[in-house]
Design a protein around this motif. Sequence first.
Motif, PDB file in Angstrom:
ATOM      1  N   LEU A  13       0.839  -1.210   0.000  1.00 47.21           N
ATOM      2  CA  LEU A  13       0.000   0.000   0.000  1.00 47.21           C
ATOM      3  C   LEU A  13       0.870   1.254   0.000  1.00 47.21           C
ATOM      4  O   LEU A  13       0.573   2.216  -0.718  1.00 47.21           O
ATOM      5  N   VAL A 173      -4.432   1.865   5.431  1.00 51.54           N
ATOM      6  CA  VAL A 173      -5.668   1.208   5.012  1.00 51.54           C
ATOM      7  C   VAL A 173      -6.753   2.247   4.742  1.00 51.54           C
ATOM      8  O   VAL A 173      -7.479   2.167   3.741  1.00 51.54           O
ATOM      9  N   GLN A 176      -6.096   3.976   1.458  1.00 52.61           N
ATOM     10  CA  GLN A 176      -6.416   3.113   0.320  1.00 52.61           C
ATOM     11  C   GLN A 176      -7.922   3.030   0.085  1.00 52.61           C
ATOM     12  O   GLN A 176      -8.394   3.069  -1.057  1.00 52.61           O
ATOM     13  N   GLN A 177      -8.679   2.920   1.164  1.00 53.50           N
ATOM     14  CA  GLN A 177     -10.139   2.880   1.010  1.00 53.50           C
ATOM     15  C   GLN A 177     -10.660   4.134   0.326  1.00 53.50           C
ATOM     16  O   GLN A 177     -11.523   4.064  -0.555  1.00 53.50           O
ATOM     17  N   THR A 198      -5.317  -4.324  -4.037  1.00 50.77           N
ATOM     18  CA  THR A 198      -6.636  -4.591  -3.460  1.00 50.77           C
ATOM     19  C   THR A 198      -6.585  -5.780  -2.513  1.00 50.77           C
ATOM     20  O   THR A 198      -7.170  -5.746  -1.420  1.00 50.77           O
ATOM     21  N   TYR A 201      -4.944  -4.742   0.725  1.00 47.17           N
ATOM     22  CA  TYR A 201      -5.894  -3.927   1.493  1.00 47.17           C
ATOM     23  C   TYR A 201      -6.921  -4.816   2.197  1.00 47.17           C
ATOM     24  O   TYR A 201      -7.204  -4.636   3.394  1.00 47.17           O
ATOM     25  N   CYS A 205      -7.568  -5.265   6.248  1.00 52.12           N
ATOM     26  CA  CYS A 205      -8.881  -5.051   6.875  1.00 52.12           C
ATOM     27  C   CYS A 205      -9.273  -6.272   7.709  1.00 52.12           C
ATOM     28  O   CYS A 205      -9.742  -6.140   8.853  1.00 52.12           O
TER      29      CYS A 205
END
Length: 217
Positions: A13, A173, A176-177, A198, A201, A205
């Motif tokens: 990320l 995180v 990235q969201q 993805t 990520y 999570c």
Amino acid sequence: MIPARAWSDAQRLWDFQQMHHEPRPCSVGIGLGSHDLGVADVTADLYRRGMFPWIVFTGATSRTTRDRMPRGEAEHYRERAIELGVPAGAILVEKEARNTGDNIVLSRAALAQRGIDVASVLLVSKPYEERRAYATACKLWPGVEFISASAPMTLAEYVDTLQDTRLVLDMLVGAQQRLVVYPKQGFMIDQEVPGAVTAAYERLCADGFTGRLVPEG
């Protein structure tokens, strides 16, 4: 203790969220307010290297900065840049912005009010928010070329500066969201996200690094 897989996913990320642009001379530099005074340091260094003749520091305060930056993020950035040799007359201060969209819209207005023509902008942010800043600026200020910049740090070095590994992974995180959610809400341009990013990520999570996620309603 952070599992090795989580570190690897966080590194993926971190690498994606940086734009890997090469700084070059622009019309203006904009330092985006945050808890990180390193943004002011990088902006001052770029100014001294002749990358732009004007600086806008933008940012009010947030729950994470109100104690350490009581006069506002932009004002503390200004003071730091002056300590580092930037002339006060080269700095514009925008004290109202409370999110990245505000940073762009209100900086644009401040520059227009001063009659400063802008064809290109060097955006200076925290390392893990380069892509967010770029995508937001492209959406809200069309017709201008944007270059992203931040402190040249590794993920491990950034963790060392904050001394809070979980917080850094939460922020990665969350950043990235937003790259996925905010284009749908009209806040930034859409960008292709590689499948490996993805997947990293989603694993983070699942590992519980969700403290900086926003509702997806």
